[in-house]
Design a protein around this motif. Structure first.
Motif, mmCIF file in Angstrom:
data_model
loop_
_atom_site.group_PDB
_atom_site.id
_atom_site.type_symbol
_atom_site.label_atom_id
_atom_site.label_comp_id
_atom_site.label_asym_id
_atom_site.label_seq_id
_atom_site.Cartn_x
_atom_site.Cartn_y
_atom_site.Cartn_z
ATOM 1 N N VAL A 156 0.886 -1.158 0.000
ATOM 2 C CA VAL A 156 0.000 0.000 0.000
ATOM 3 C C VAL A 156 0.925 1.209 0.000
ATOM 4 O O VAL A 156 1.794 1.339 0.862
ATOM 5 N N ILE A 157 0.759 2.073 -0.987
ATOM 6 C CA ILE A 157 1.684 3.185 -1.181
ATOM 7 C C ILE A 157 1.022 4.493 -0.759
ATOM 8 O O ILE A 157 -0.049 4.847 -1.246
ATOM 9 N N TYR A 158 1.692 5.187 0.160
ATOM 10 C CA TYR A 158 1.236 6.488 0.638
ATOM 11 C C TYR A 158 2.163 7.561 0.079
ATOM 12 O O TYR A 158 3.352 7.317 -0.114
ATOM 13 N N ALA A 159 1.615 8.733 -0.156
ATOM 14 C CA ALA A 159 2.399 9.828 -0.718
ATOM 15 C C ALA A 159 2.739 10.849 0.356
ATOM 16 O O ALA A 159 1.983 11.046 1.311
ATOM 17 N N ALA A 160 3.888 11.490 0.182
ATOM 18 C CA ALA A 160 4.314 12.596 1.044
ATOM 19 C C ALA A 160 5.049 13.596 0.159
ATOM 20 O O ALA A 160 5.671 13.230 -0.827
ATOM 21 N N GLY A 161 4.975 14.863 0.550
ATOM 22 C CA GLY A 161 5.716 15.876 -0.204
ATOM 23 C C GLY A 161 4.951 16.323 -1.430
ATOM 24 O O GLY A 161 3.751 16.185 -1.485
ATOM 25 N N PRO A 162 5.654 16.880 -2.395
ATOM 26 C CA PRO A 162 7.097 16.962 -2.583
ATOM 27 C C PRO A 162 7.753 17.928 -1.597
ATOM 28 O O PRO A 162 7.126 18.858 -1.115
ATOM 29 N N PHE A 163 9.028 17.655 -1.337
ATOM 30 C CA PHE A 163 9.807 18.446 -0.387
ATOM 31 C C PHE A 163 10.887 19.217 -1.124
ATOM 32 O O PHE A 163 11.206 18.908 -2.268
ATOM 33 N N ALA A 164 11.479 20.197 -0.430
ATOM 34 C CA ALA A 164 12.522 20.985 -1.083
ATOM 35 C C ALA A 164 13.545 21.519 -0.092
ATOM 36 O O ALA A 164 13.213 21.893 1.036
ATOM 37 N N PHE A 165 14.785 21.521 -0.552
ATOM 38 C CA PHE A 165 15.855 22.296 0.060
ATOM 39 C C PHE A 165 15.992 23.535 -0.814
ATOM 40 O O PHE A 165 15.403 23.609 -1.897
ATOM 41 N N ARG A 166 16.776 24.508 -0.369
ATOM 42 C CA ARG A 166 17.018 25.693 -1.192
ATOM 43 C C ARG A 166 18.475 26.098 -1.059
ATOM 44 O O ARG A 166 19.150 25.720 -0.099
ATOM 45 N N PRO A 167 18.948 26.892 -2.002
ATOM 46 C CA PRO A 167 20.324 27.393 -1.887
ATOM 47 C C PRO A 167 20.464 28.319 -0.684
ATOM 48 O O PRO A 167 19.522 29.026 -0.309
ATOM 49 N N ALA A 168 21.658 28.333 -0.093
ATOM 50 C CA ALA A 168 21.906 29.216 1.057
ATOM 51 C C ALA A 168 21.975 30.671 0.622
ATOM 52 O O ALA A 168 21.588 31.563 1.364
ATOM 53 N N HIS A 169 22.467 30.909 -0.564
ATOM 54 C CA HIS A 169 22.633 32.288 -1.047
ATOM 55 C C HIS A 169 21.889 32.478 -2.364
ATOM 56 O O HIS A 169 22.251 31.896 -3.370
ATOM 57 N N CYS A 170 20.864 33.274 -2.293
ATOM 58 C CA CYS A 170 20.112 33.626 -3.487
ATOM 59 C C CYS A 170 20.316 35.112 -3.740
ATOM 60 O O CYS A 170 20.267 35.915 -2.784
ATOM 61 N N PRO A 171 20.537 35.491 -4.996
ATOM 62 C CA PRO A 171 20.703 36.928 -5.280
ATOM 63 C C PRO A 171 19.410 37.666 -4.943
ATOM 64 O O PRO A 171 18.317 37.125 -5.090
ATOM 65 N N PRO A 172 19.538 38.894 -4.469
ATOM 66 C CA PRO A 172 18.316 39.646 -4.134
ATOM 67 C C PRO A 172 17.455 39.864 -5.374
ATOM 68 O O PRO A 172 17.960 40.007 -6.471
ATOM 69 N N LYS A 173 16.165 39.814 -5.135
ATOM 70 C CA LYS A 173 15.223 40.035 -6.239
ATOM 71 C C LYS A 173 15.194 41.525 -6.563
ATOM 72 O O LYS A 173 15.148 42.365 -5.686
ATOM 73 N N THR A 174 15.210 41.790 -7.840
ATOM 74 C CA THR A 174 15.097 43.187 -8.270
ATOM 75 C C THR A 174 13.690 43.421 -8.773
ATOM 76 O O THR A 174 13.146 42.614 -9.529
ATOM 77 N N GLU A 175 13.094 44.487 -8.325
ATOM 78 C CA GLU A 175 11.738 44.797 -8.749
ATOM 79 C C GLU A 175 11.770 45.962 -9.715
ATOM 80 O O GLU A 175 12.535 46.908 -9.537
ATOM 81 N N TYR A 176 10.981 45.881 -10.725
ATOM 82 C CA TYR A 176 10.940 46.944 -11.735
ATOM 83 C C TYR A 176 9.798 47.870 -11.510
ATOM 84 O O TYR A 176 8.764 47.637 -11.105
#
Length: 176
Positions: A156-176
């Motif tokens: 019997v198969i149960y689902a979980a997630g999807p899960f995620a890690f993220r990068p430690a350093h993301c460039p700042p978002k620039t808004e226009y």
């Protein structure tokens, strides 16, 4: 042939046939042990910096060899099962819960008693935990009516997630 002879012959044949049928019924059969299994499946990704702070997984990439844990607690809140599992080369998790037991058929059921959490990412550039689908606090299992059946195996198969890690350093978002 007289009717009394015919009755005698039929009686003899029946007397011989009954022990044969009974002996045939008692032939030992080779028993095949059937394995019933509880399985958890899911995916682990590296979340794109574009989606930092959200639960979005657009542009996310699967993580091979990521570790997640499955923790089950019985109705008395005691840990009854714990094991860490690794994703395959596509980031897919197929975790067979060998040794999982239910003491109470409803309260200890995997849907109620088990949670899945992120443990480790093998990617140095994407190893910060996120709580996407409760990967930090513990995701409940979902039953999507999925089973796997073989002649001596049923899961019997149960689902979980999807899960995620993220990068430690993301460039700042620039808004226009």
């Amino acid at each position: 042939m007289a009717s009394s002879q015919l009755v005698l012959i039929v009686s003899l044949l029946l007397a011989l046939a009954v022990p044969l049928i009974t002996a045939y019924d008692k032939v030992p059969t080779k028993s095949v042990e059937k394995t019933d299994q509880v399985v958890v499946e899911g995916m682990v990704y590296c979340q794109s910096c574009d989606n930092y702070g959200s639960w979005s997984l657009s542009k996310a990439k699967p993580i091979a060899g990521a570790k997640v844990s499955v923790i089950c607690k019985n109705y008395k809140k005691r840990v009854s099962f714990y094991k860490a599992f690794k994703t395959d080369e596509t980031g897919y998790l197929f975790a067979e819960l060998d040794g999982f037991k239910m003491g109470h058929s409803y309260l200890d059921h995997p849907l109620h008693s088990c949670r899945v959490k992120l443990v480790d990412s093998p990617l140095e550039n994407c190893d910060v935990f996120t709580n996407v689908n409760y990967g930090i606090t513990g995701a409940r299992l979902r039953f999507l009516d999925k089973t796997l059946k073989r002649s001596n195996y049923e899961a019997v198969i149960y689902a979980a997630g999807p899960f995620a890690f993220r990068p430690a350093h993301c460039p700042p978002k620039t808004e226009y």
